[in-house]
Design a protein around this motif. Structure first.
Motif, PDB file in Angstrom:
ATOM      1  N   ILE A 199      88.188 -35.567 -21.615  1.00  0.00           N
ATOM      2  CA  ILE A 199      88.471 -34.760 -20.365  1.00  0.00           C
ATOM      3  C   ILE A 199      88.701 -36.153 -19.371  1.00  0.00           C
ATOM      4  CG2 ILE A 199      87.257 -33.735 -18.530  1.00  0.00           C
ATOM      5  CD1 ILE A 199      88.270 -31.795 -20.977  1.00  0.00           C
ATOM      6  N   VAL A 200      87.635 -36.982 -19.413  1.00  0.00           N
ATOM      7  CA  VAL A 200      87.952 -38.264 -18.439  1.00  0.00           C
ATOM      8  C   VAL A 200      89.528 -38.726 -18.612  1.00  0.00           C
ATOM      9  CG1 VAL A 200      87.221 -40.398 -17.997  1.00  0.00           C
ATOM     10  CG2 VAL A 200      85.514 -38.512 -18.422  1.00  0.00           C
ATOM     11  N   SER A 201      89.624 -39.026 -19.960  1.00  0.00           N
ATOM     12  CA  SER A 201      90.899 -39.448 -19.971  1.00  0.00           C
ATOM     13  C   SER A 201      92.118 -38.844 -19.313  1.00  0.00           C
ATOM     14  CB  SER A 201      91.585 -39.641 -21.485  1.00  0.00           C
ATOM     15  OG  SER A 201      90.452 -40.456 -22.456  1.00  0.00           O
ATOM     16  N   MET A 202      91.991 -37.443 -19.491  1.00  0.00           N
ATOM     17  CA  MET A 202      93.096 -36.562 -18.877  1.00  0.00           C
ATOM     18  C   MET A 202      92.626 -36.743 -17.334  1.00  0.00           C
ATOM     19  SD  MET A 202      93.457 -33.044 -21.065  1.00  0.00           S
ATOM     20  CE  MET A 202      91.602 -32.651 -21.289  1.00  0.00           C
ATOM     21  N   GLN A 203      91.719 -36.678 -16.696  1.00  0.00           N
ATOM     22  CA  GLN A 203      91.553 -36.855 -15.378  1.00  0.00           C
ATOM     23  C   GLN A 203      91.849 -38.373 -14.909  1.00  0.00           C
ATOM     24  OE1 GLN A 203      89.915 -34.595 -13.174  1.00  0.00           O
ATOM     25  NE2 GLN A 203      90.452 -33.044 -14.573  1.00  0.00           N
ATOM     26  N   LEU A 204      91.742 -39.263 -15.651  1.00  0.00           N
ATOM     27  CA  LEU A 204      92.232 -40.565 -15.183  1.00  0.00           C
ATOM     28  C   LEU A 204      93.677 -40.820 -15.002  1.00  0.00           C
ATOM     29  CD1 LEU A 204      90.609 -42.977 -18.030  1.00  0.00           C
ATOM     30  CD2 LEU A 204      90.170 -43.014 -15.486  1.00  0.00           C
ATOM     31  N   LEU A 205      94.335 -40.081 -15.780  1.00  0.00           N
ATOM     32  CA  LEU A 205      95.630 -40.070 -15.659  1.00  0.00           C
ATOM     33  C   LEU A 205      96.589 -39.251 -14.475  1.00  0.00           C
ATOM     34  CD1 LEU A 205      98.595 -41.030 -17.143  1.00  0.00           C
ATOM     35  CD2 LEU A 205      98.616 -38.807 -18.123  1.00  0.00           C
ATOM     36  N   ASN A 206      95.552 -37.784 -14.269  1.00  0.00           N
ATOM     37  CA  ASN A 206      95.746 -36.979 -13.034  1.00  0.00           C
ATOM     38  C   ASN A 206      95.433 -37.748 -11.747  1.00  0.00           C
ATOM     39  OD1 ASN A 206      96.990 -35.120 -14.550  1.00  0.00           O
ATOM     40  ND2 ASN A 206      94.537 -33.944 -14.894  1.00  0.00           N
ATOM     41  N   LYS A 207      94.222 -38.239 -11.603  1.00  0.00           N
ATOM     42  CA  LYS A 207      93.744 -39.094 -10.515  1.00  0.00           C
ATOM     43  C   LYS A 207      94.381 -40.199 -10.043  1.00  0.00           C
ATOM     44  CE  LYS A 207      89.914 -36.679 -10.160  1.00  0.00           C
ATOM     45  NZ  LYS A 207      89.711 -35.319  -9.470  1.00  0.00           N
ATOM     46  N   SER A 213      86.466 -43.990 -26.385  1.00  0.00           N
ATOM     47  CA  SER A 213      87.768 -44.528 -25.894  1.00  0.00           C
ATOM     48  C   SER A 213      88.216 -43.787 -24.547  1.00  0.00           C
ATOM     49  CB  SER A 213      88.778 -44.499 -26.944  1.00  0.00           C
ATOM     50  OG  SER A 213      88.374 -45.032 -28.120  1.00  0.00           O
ATOM     51  N   LEU A 214      88.732 -44.578 -23.594  1.00  0.00           N
ATOM     52  CA  LEU A 214      89.301 -43.846 -22.531  1.00  0.00           C
ATOM     53  C   LEU A 214      90.978 -44.002 -22.800  1.00  0.00           C
ATOM     54  CD1 LEU A 214      86.806 -44.660 -19.750  1.00  0.00           C
ATOM     55  CD2 LEU A 214      87.118 -42.606 -21.005  1.00  0.00           C
ATOM     56  N   LEU A 215      91.808 -43.122 -22.688  1.00  0.00           N
ATOM     57  CA  LEU A 215      93.152 -43.353 -22.962  1.00  0.00           C
ATOM     58  C   LEU A 215      94.031 -42.964 -21.703  1.00  0.00           C
ATOM     59  CD1 LEU A 215      93.615 -41.948 -26.546  1.00  0.00           C
ATOM     60  CD2 LEU A 215      92.952 -44.357 -25.864  1.00  0.00           C
ATOM     61  N   LYS A 216      94.960 -43.528 -21.311  1.00  0.00           N
ATOM     62  CA  LYS A 216      95.950 -43.302 -20.390  1.00  0.00           C
ATOM     63  C   LYS A 216      97.227 -43.020 -20.886  1.00  0.00           C
ATOM     64  CE  LYS A 216      98.065 -44.625 -15.990  1.00  0.00           C
ATOM     65  NZ  LYS A 216      98.397 -45.744 -14.845  1.00  0.00           N
ATOM     66  N   GLY A 217      97.615 -41.674 -21.395  1.00  0.00           N
ATOM     67  CA  GLY A 217      98.674 -41.427 -22.289  1.00  0.00           C
ATOM     68  C   GLY A 217      98.440 -41.999 -23.755  1.00  0.00           C
ATOM     69  N   ASN A 218      99.275 -42.966 -24.013  1.00  0.00           N
ATOM     70  CA  ASN A 218      99.016 -43.545 -25.571  1.00  0.00           C
ATOM     71  C   ASN A 218      98.510 -44.854 -25.431  1.00  0.00           C
ATOM     72  OD1 ASN A 218     100.043 -41.095 -27.046  1.00  0.00           O
ATOM     73  ND2 ASN A 218     101.801 -41.775 -26.427  1.00  0.00           N
ATOM     74  N   LEU A 277      95.265 -47.818 -24.534  1.00  0.00           N
ATOM     75  CA  LEU A 277      93.955 -48.026 -24.307  1.00  0.00           C
ATOM     76  C   LEU A 277      93.475 -48.184 -22.730  1.00  0.00           C
ATOM     77  CD1 LEU A 277      91.040 -47.658 -25.447  1.00  0.00           C
ATOM     78  CD2 LEU A 277      91.434 -49.942 -26.416  1.00  0.00           C
ATOM     79  N   TRP A 278      92.964 -47.444 -22.008  1.00  0.00           N
ATOM     80  CA  TRP A 278      92.957 -47.588 -20.437  1.00  0.00           C
ATOM     81  C   TRP A 278      91.412 -48.469 -20.613  1.00  0.00           C
ATOM     82  CZ3 TRP A 278      89.053 -46.432 -16.986  1.00  0.00           C
ATOM     83  CH2 TRP A 278      89.364 -46.731 -15.678  1.00  0.00           C
ATOM     84  N   GLY A 279      90.383 -47.960 -21.269  1.00  0.00           N
ATOM     85  CA  GLY A 279      89.024 -48.695 -21.187  1.00  0.00           C
ATOM     86  C   GLY A 279      88.170 -47.939 -22.049  1.00  0.00           C
ATOM     87  N   LEU A 280      86.989 -48.083 -21.855  1.00  0.00           N
ATOM     88  CA  LEU A 280      86.053 -47.764 -22.729  1.00  0.00           C
ATOM     89  C   LEU A 280      84.687 -47.116 -22.047  1.00  0.00           C
ATOM     90  CD1 LEU A 280      85.817 -50.572 -25.365  1.00  0.00           C
ATOM     91  CD2 LEU A 280      86.836 -48.363 -25.664  1.00  0.00           C
ATOM     92  N   ILE A 281      84.142 -46.049 -22.344  1.00  0.00           N
ATOM     93  CA  ILE A 281      82.689 -46.040 -22.071  1.00  0.00           C
ATOM     94  C   ILE A 281      81.673 -46.625 -22.954  1.00  0.00           C
ATOM     95  CG2 ILE A 281      80.986 -44.187 -21.469  1.00  0.00           C
ATOM     96  CD1 ILE A 281      83.082 -41.965 -21.139  1.00  0.00           C
ATOM     97  N   ALA A 282      81.072 -47.654 -22.399  1.00  0.00           N
ATOM     98  CA  ALA A 282      80.325 -48.620 -23.381  1.00  0.00           C
ATOM     99  C   ALA A 282      78.901 -48.135 -22.932  1.00  0.00           C
ATOM    100  CB  ALA A 282      80.693 -49.878 -22.936  1.00  0.00           C
TER     101      ALA A 282
END
Length: 524
Positions: free
Chosen positions: A309-317, A274-279, A281-286
């Protein structure tokens, strides 16, 4: 609602009601024990207990867990259960005997509905020996992720690093849109495989209940889509009087619809992170593999960490990218405001600085409308098209600002070639409530070709009954052309237009007060 929209709605409704959290079975590479605390009595077990331990499932029900685990191992389990955070102890390293065989097991525990769930998988001893090597790989992966310059590079690096860590044949980053359709935004794969990069997949592929489970669990592994389900016995839990909820179970059985979906794609093993942006679901690593593939607990934990880590970076980027563009817009807004405020006549200032106003919201056309007249800058619909639209706005605009990237969807005349060429998207601000005074920014139609992974019209089809569902059989590229739509207006652009309206109104009031003051002075 169109025929296609009706079918898509039915697909989603049917899939969304499939009770995938209570499948009544597990994947057969492990065993599930459902226990009553504090007695540790076996209330339910998966029927493959006999395969792992050599003891029939029915014969262990209502017995203490020590009928399967040695007393020393029960003591280890008990100590874990007394801790405040039992999941931090996962996996619990356990041993057991099955006849003359020694079993080394990874035990994974969690609680739900007042029940204790203990999942047992045969441990891969070689993983422990190579942990240092895995850690070294993980550290290098995290460094690459942190050095990613933007969102696109972050997604590509994530796909590459997960494939390097796990060895899956294909790893994709799958991003959801506002309607929960998914698009593959990054991919790493074996060279001979055809690419999925850029393909879109309909929302029915990952229905609402599945998305909810992805929010609850960072990782989902199907190590062999051809597995034979191990039923849970008895079906109904004697304490709760309902099927056991496997929402948090690693071994949770797979929906028959999803298994058929994988079969149609010729995929034998899969893993989703799972890739989360906050709470949200932004996407998935499939991850896909074309032969059965087991990923041990230590590696799964590392993949979960990468996902976090990717989820945290997603939000930051994303915040950084939005901030950079937002600052550009803000700086331009400040510059335009200063120019307008210096003008003796505010309306003349708007006309004089029309090009700057276009840049402010990244539009291709601007119409400055006042009473029966208007001035145009850039590319706008012709007078014969524009005047009826101004009248429509005057009659229908309820707020001070109006924005759409699909004007033909609400204003029928915008479907005409002379209009849509310049104005499929419009951003409008009303300057006065008593006069027809508007600023109208226009964006032209952008014809997009969307590549779907299979025909989205097929979706999920019913079989002989509402519960007999089947996914589409083909995932060949299916092209759809989207017309009558412009590029979307970004939030910072809408905010800039809103603030510009306040500046214009303030300037108009300032001019009125100045004229009144000047009139009084002259009369004196």
């Amino acid at each position: 609602m169109t025929t296609r929209n009706v079918q898509a709605h039915l697909d989603l409704v049917n899939c969304d009601h499939e009770p995938i959290h209570i499948p009544g079975s597990i994947q057969s590479h492990g065993v599930l024990l459902v226990l009553k605390e504090p007695e540790l009595t076996l209330l339910q077990v998966s029927e493959n207990v006999q395969t792992m331990f050599g003891i029939p499932a029915q014969s262990v029900l209502n017995h203490h867990v020590s009928c399967l685990l040695e007393p020393s191992q029960v003591e280890i389990l008990t100590r874990v259960l007394l801790s405040e955070d039992i999941q931090s102890a996962n996996p619990i390293k356990l041993r057991a005997k099955a006849g003359k065989r020694k079993l080394y097991l990874d035990g994974i525990v969690h609680r739900i509905d007042g029940l204790l769930m203990l999942e047992l998988e045969v441990a891969e001893l070689k993983e422990s020996a190579s942990f240092v090597e895995l850690y070294r790989h993980l550290k290098a992966s995290l460094t690459r992720l942190q050095l990613s310059s933007d969102l696109h590079q972050l997604c590509q690096v994530a796909a590459e690093e997960i494939r390097l860590l796990t060895g899956f044949d294909r790893v994709m980053i799958y991003r959801f849109d506002e309607q929960w359709n998914g698009v593959v935004v990054a991919e790493d794969k074996k060279a001979h495989l055809h690419g999925f990069l850029g393909l879109q997949f309909p929302a029915s592929d990952i229905p609402a209940l599945a998305r909810e489970l992805y929010l609850k669990n960072w990782l989902r592994l199907i190590n062999d889509a051809g597995y034979h389900p191990a039923a849970i016995v008895p079906v109904i839990n004697p304490l709760t009087q309902r099927p056991v909820d496997l929402s948090y179970a690693v071994l949770r059985g797979v929906s028959p619809v999803h298994l058929e979906y994988l079969k149609n794609m010729e995929v034998r093993a899969s893993m989703s992170i799972s890739l989360l942006k906050g709470n949200t679901l932004w996407g998935l690593i499939a991850c896909h593999h074309f032969t059965p593939k087991y990923i041990g607990h230590e590696m799964r934990s590392m993949c979960e960490l990468v996902g976090q880590i990717v989820s945290m970076q997603l939000l930051n980027k994303q915040k950084i990218e939005e901030y950079r563009y937002g600052m550009q817009v803000k700086n331009l807004q400040t510059h335009v405001a200063s120019l307008i405020m210096k003008e003796e006549d505010g309306m003349k200032g708007l006309k004089r600085y029309g090009r700057e106003l276009l840049k402010l919201v990244n539009a291709q056309g601007l119409a400055i409308c006042f009473d029966e007249g208007y001035d145009a800058v850039g590319q706008v619909p012709g007078e014969a098209e524009l005047r009826p639209f101004i009248q429509w706005l005057w009659e229908n605009m309820r707020e001070d600002i109006f924005a759409t990237s699909h004007l033909p969807g609400i204003y029928q005349e915008a479907r005409e070639a002379k209009f849509k060429e310049y104005g499929s998207g419009v951003l409008a601000i009303s300057i006065s409530h008593i006069q027809r005074a508007f600023l109208l920014w226009f964006r032209p139609e952008v014809i997009q070709t969307v590549n779907w992974g299979g025909n989205p019209d097929e979706g999920v089809k019913e079989g002989k009954s509402l519960t007999d569902l089947h996914p589409r059989a083909s995932y060949e590229i299916w092209k759809q052309t989207i017309c009558l739509t412009s590029l979307p207006w970004q939030l910072c652009e809408i905010q800039a237009a809103t603030e510009l309206r306040s500046i214009i109104v303030d300037k108009a009031l300032q001019d009125i007060v100045l004229k009144q003051t000047l009139g009084l002075w002259l009369r004196q």
